[in-house]
Design a protein around this motif. Structure first.
Motif, PDB file in Angstrom:
ATOM      1  N   ASP A 199      12.337  -9.375  -7.688  1.00 56.89           N
ATOM      2  CA  ASP A 199      12.805  -8.731  -8.875  1.00 56.89           C
ATOM      3  C   ASP A 199      11.820  -7.480  -9.197  1.00 56.89           C
ATOM      4  OD1 ASP A 199      14.813 -10.487  -9.556  1.00 56.89           O
ATOM      5  OD2 ASP A 199      13.368 -11.834 -10.561  1.00 56.89           O
ATOM      6  N   GLY A 200      10.792  -7.480  -8.304  1.00 56.90           N
ATOM      7  CA  GLY A 200       9.871  -5.986  -8.497  1.00 56.90           C
ATOM      8  C   GLY A 200       8.761  -6.354  -9.382  1.00 56.90           C
ATOM      9  N   ASP A 201       8.382  -7.676  -9.845  1.00 55.24           N
ATOM     10  CA  ASP A 201       7.524  -7.952 -10.642  1.00 55.24           C
ATOM     11  C   ASP A 201       6.018  -8.236  -9.817  1.00 55.24           C
ATOM     12  OD1 ASP A 201       8.742  -7.902 -13.089  1.00 55.24           O
ATOM     13  OD2 ASP A 201       9.729 -10.103 -12.795  1.00 55.24           O
ATOM     14  N   PRO A 202       5.002  -7.874 -10.090  1.00 56.62           N
ATOM     15  CA  PRO A 202       3.975  -7.898  -9.199  1.00 56.62           C
ATOM     16  C   PRO A 202       3.373  -9.455  -9.417  1.00 56.62           C
ATOM     17  CG  PRO A 202       3.101  -7.068 -11.228  1.00 56.62           C
ATOM     18  CD  PRO A 202       4.780  -7.063 -11.460  1.00 56.62           C
ATOM     19  N   MET A 203       2.878  -9.896  -8.051  1.00 57.18           N
ATOM     20  CA  MET A 203       2.436 -11.208  -7.635  1.00 57.18           C
ATOM     21  C   MET A 203       0.687 -11.015  -7.440  1.00 57.18           C
ATOM     22  SD  MET A 203       5.488 -13.221  -5.867  1.00 57.18           S
ATOM     23  CE  MET A 203       4.624 -14.887  -6.371  1.00 57.18           C
ATOM     24  N   VAL A 204       0.741  -9.955  -6.677  1.00 56.28           N
ATOM     25  CA  VAL A 204      -0.700  -9.701  -6.350  1.00 56.28           C
ATOM     26  C   VAL A 204      -0.927  -8.102  -6.493  1.00 56.28           C
ATOM     27  CG1 VAL A 204      -2.474  -9.463  -4.548  1.00 56.28           C
ATOM     28  CG2 VAL A 204      -0.869 -11.180  -4.556  1.00 56.28           C
ATOM     29  N   ILE A 205      -2.007  -7.634  -7.452  1.00 57.21           N
ATOM     30  CA  ILE A 205      -2.346  -6.291  -7.774  1.00 57.21           C
ATOM     31  C   ILE A 205      -3.317  -5.639  -6.742  1.00 57.21           C
ATOM     32  CG2 ILE A 205      -3.370  -4.803  -9.527  1.00 57.21           C
ATOM     33  CD1 ILE A 205      -0.515  -5.784 -10.202  1.00 57.21           C
ATOM     34  N   ASP A 206      -3.254  -4.688  -6.275  1.00 51.74           N
ATOM     35  CA  ASP A 206      -4.128  -4.017  -5.278  1.00 51.74           C
ATOM     36  C   ASP A 206      -5.376  -3.774  -6.116  1.00 51.74           C
ATOM     37  OD1 ASP A 206      -5.217  -1.521  -3.983  1.00 51.74           O
ATOM     38  OD2 ASP A 206      -3.334  -1.604  -2.697  1.00 51.74           O
TER      39      ASP A 206
END
Length: 679
Positions: free
Chosen positions: A102-109
């Protein structure tokens, strides 16, 4: 199977598994792209296919590398007005961005602004963070976690055990990234802007190389489109060093950064010769740029004859005095020799067109171009402003005493001129036995003729060993961009080693650079850095000693031995520990030690070769040790390391480098007396 609500570790493992699945899906989506009907032509199709291939590589999931290493629980939503009752958010911090279907972040850079508090938040300044969680890993699997409640006034600040363990973790193979352990003072440098140049003075183990590489990764994240156009480059002291660091940026998903040595940058001729220290120092002096400029522009000859252009039945005459004015104007503009030479025929043609217009004609640009190509104009330009081959120019300077004396007058004294003149002049550019310093001179001359292409950002590591002329060569590669300069004045081991960073930055063309100093040692054990720092008053008076922040003091021993068998025994002892071992010795002693290791049946590698679980010992000549690190180091005969250099200060600096390559333990073996500076 559902995850128990009261099992935080199981929940985190579940999130890791889901994140890996999401990354795999992201990769599969890119691999499934059909570009057959997208590209307008074959060239565009190839470019697009390559971009897709690089994207697939960047999305690789390295099984032994944690996908995320931390978690931030915000008190309020980032960017909100922090109104009462605002819901906080949770972010997992990792090496690259991962999102679900869905485009929701699971890991942030780790480079994203929302990740910054992971490195900078503290009990004094929580930065709106309720909880910071660090994860411990074993072969890519979460095995532990550690929480800091930064906004809880009742919880005392404490040192992170997991952070210490990660810093001290043994390594086998090339250099790793440090995204999980970046410290606040390092993070400030990493996230500094693209427009400014930063110079980092850092002693052994302070992480300056890692900071420089992570700054590149951050800049590529923050300014990707701009740097994609202008390019980025990492410059190291030698191939062994570049091999050691080459996996750091790819592990962070950055595959486009080029790597080179200074010798690679100036490879205009084949290097087959060497200079003695005196000649190398003079050739590396910034004054040589003035000598080269004089020699180059001596080819410009003031015109004494007019130019007569015949077109049809008409003859157009540009008198000598007018030609002289055109030449003077170009010289005053101080543009490149080659650019001025290209402009001169157009200037002459314009003078002819002015005469044509005065006579009633109406010439256009095509007429001006035709006049500029006229044989009489071309002949005049060749006589006034002839083409000059940079290598031939340097060849003449180093071969012709009279030519050198003419153009070095008032710049180099007679002894300096004699030092750089070849005893036996070469007959041609190809037959000359060029040295590394000669190649830098040719590069300078090449830039005087035609501007060198500038990159968007350049990282220069182990910069303290560069000559002023080498700094100029690097500076030409970032005239319109910025740089990250990394080094340690105490580790300068060339006769022309940098005396001050301000002087070096002036030669680089970056006088306004910010100079930062890293003094906290993360990699070198306390006992080791304390012992090595005994040399600082003798090699770099006034430089701040590194203070190790490691809780584990590490292993340190000075051992008197009777021969190479005892050195081999010390290597065997080090190899009983987990991780890599480096046997560092004076270059002249390497063959003897190599034979002893072979006779003892101990396999070993050379610098730059990747260690494996089966072969963890590297035999390192002291001249190549700079920038490398090993879990355990056996240092053979410190006095031989010192005696292997042309002067005592350089020898002591080489010894300082060798003493500070150990991450977990150092054994110093010696049969001869130790240098008195070690006490």
């Amino acid at each position: 199977m559902s995850t128990p609500v009261d099992d935080p570790l199981a929940r985190e493992r579940s999130h890791l598994a889901a994140s890996r699945a999401a990354l795999r899906a992201m990769r599969e989506d890119v691999e499934a792209l059909d570009i057959s009907d997208v590209s307008a032509n074959w060239v565009n199709a190839q470019v697009l296919a390559r971009q897709i291939e690089e994207r697939v590589k960047a999305l690789a999931d390295l099984s032994d590398t944690p996908l995320f290493f931390g978690r931030l629980d915000y008190l309020h939503a980032p960017g909100s007005d922090r109104a009462e009752g605002a819901d906080g958010e949770r972010f997992y911090i990792g090496r690259r961005h991962v999102h679900d279907q869905d485009g929701d972040p699971m890991v942030i850079d780790w480079r994203a602004p929302v990740s910054q508090p992971f490195y900078r938040a503290s009990k004094k300044d929580p930065m709106d963070i309720a909880l910071r969680r660090r994860f411990g890993y074993t072969r890519g699997d979460i095995t532990a976690y550690e929480d800091e409640h930064l906004s809880d006034p009742g919880e005392a600040a404490r040192t992170s055990k997991l952070l210490q363990q990660e810093i001290e973790r043994p390594r086998v193979g090339p250099m790793r990234d440090i995204v999980a352990t970046i410290q606040p003072e390092q993070d400030e440098i990493v996230r500094s802007g693209l427009s400014g140049t930063v110079c980092v003075q850092g002693g052994p183990g302070t992480g300056k190389t890692a900071v420089g590489l992570h700054r590149v990764a951050y800049l590529l994240y923050a300014h990707r489109e701009r740097l994609a156009r202008t390019g980025t480059l990492v410059i190291g002291p030698n191939r062994s060093f570049l091999s050691y660091i080459e996996q750091v940026l790819p592990a962070l998903g950055e595959l486009t950064v080029q790597q080179a040595t200074v010798e690679d940058l100036v490879a205009h001729v084949e290097i087959r010769g060497t200079d003695d220290a005196t000649a190398a120092v003079v050739k590396g002096d910034a004054r040589m740029a003035r000598v080269l400029r004089r020699a180059l522009y001596s080819h410009v000859t003031p015109p004494t004859e007019p130019v007569v252009v015949v077109r049809g039945s008409r003859r157009w005459r540009v008198p000598a005095y007018e030609l002289a004015d055109l030449v003077s104007e170009l010289l005053d503009r101080d543009i490149r020799y080659g650019a001025a030479r290209e402009a001169l025929p157009q200037r002459i043609a314009h003078a002819v067109l002015v005469q044509m217009e005065r006579s009633g004609e109406a010439p256009d640009d095509r007429v001006q171009d035709a006049v500029a190509r006229n044989s009489a104009v071309k002949a005049a330009v060749k006589a006034i402003w002839p083409p000059v081959d940079p290598a031939k120019l340097v060849l003449r300077l180093l071969s012709d005493a009279e030519f050198l004396a003419t153009h070095a007058e008032g710049i180099l004294d007679a002894d300096e001129q004699k030092a750089i003149l070849w005893a036996k002049p070469a007959r041609s550019v190809k037959s000359a036995r060029w040295s590394t310093a000669d190649a830098v001179l040719i590069d300078e001359a090449t830039d005087l003729v035609q501007r060198t292409h500038s990159l968007g950002h350049v990282v220069l590591d182990e910069a303290q060993d560069l000559s002023p002329m080498q700094y100029r060569a690097v500076g030409r590669r970032c005239t319109t961009g910025s740089a990250t300069v990394l080094g340690d004045l105490a580790q300068g081991t060339t006769p022309w080693a940098t005396r001050s960073w301000q002087e070096a930055l002036t030669h680089l063309g970056k006088q306004d650079a910010v100079i930062e100093e890293l003094t906290a040692g993360f990699r070198v054990p306390t006992d080791v850095i304390t012992y090595a720092s005994r040399l600082l008053p003798h090699i770099a008076p006034g430089l701040t000693p590194v203070v190790s922040i490691r809780e584990n003091p590490g292993h340190f021993e000075v051992r008197q031995v009777s021969g190479t068998d005892d050195v081999v025994a010390a290597c065997r002892e080090s190899l009983r520990h987990e991780g890599s071992t480096g046997l560092i010795a004076a270059d002249a002693r390497v063959p003897e030690l190599a034979a002893a290791l072979t006779a003892a049946g101990i396999p070993y590698l050379g610098p730059g070769e990747e260690t494996t679980e089966d072969t963890r010992l590297t035999l390192v000549p002291a001249s190549l040790a700079k920038g490398l690190e090993y879990d355990y180091v056996v240092l053979d005969e410190p006095s031989a390391v010192v005696d292997g250099e042309p002067d005592e200060r350089t020898g002591l600096r080489r010894l300082y480098v060798a003493l500070t390559r150990a991450v977990s333990g150092l054994t110093v073996t010696h049969a001869a007396p130790l240098p008195e500076q070690l006490g």
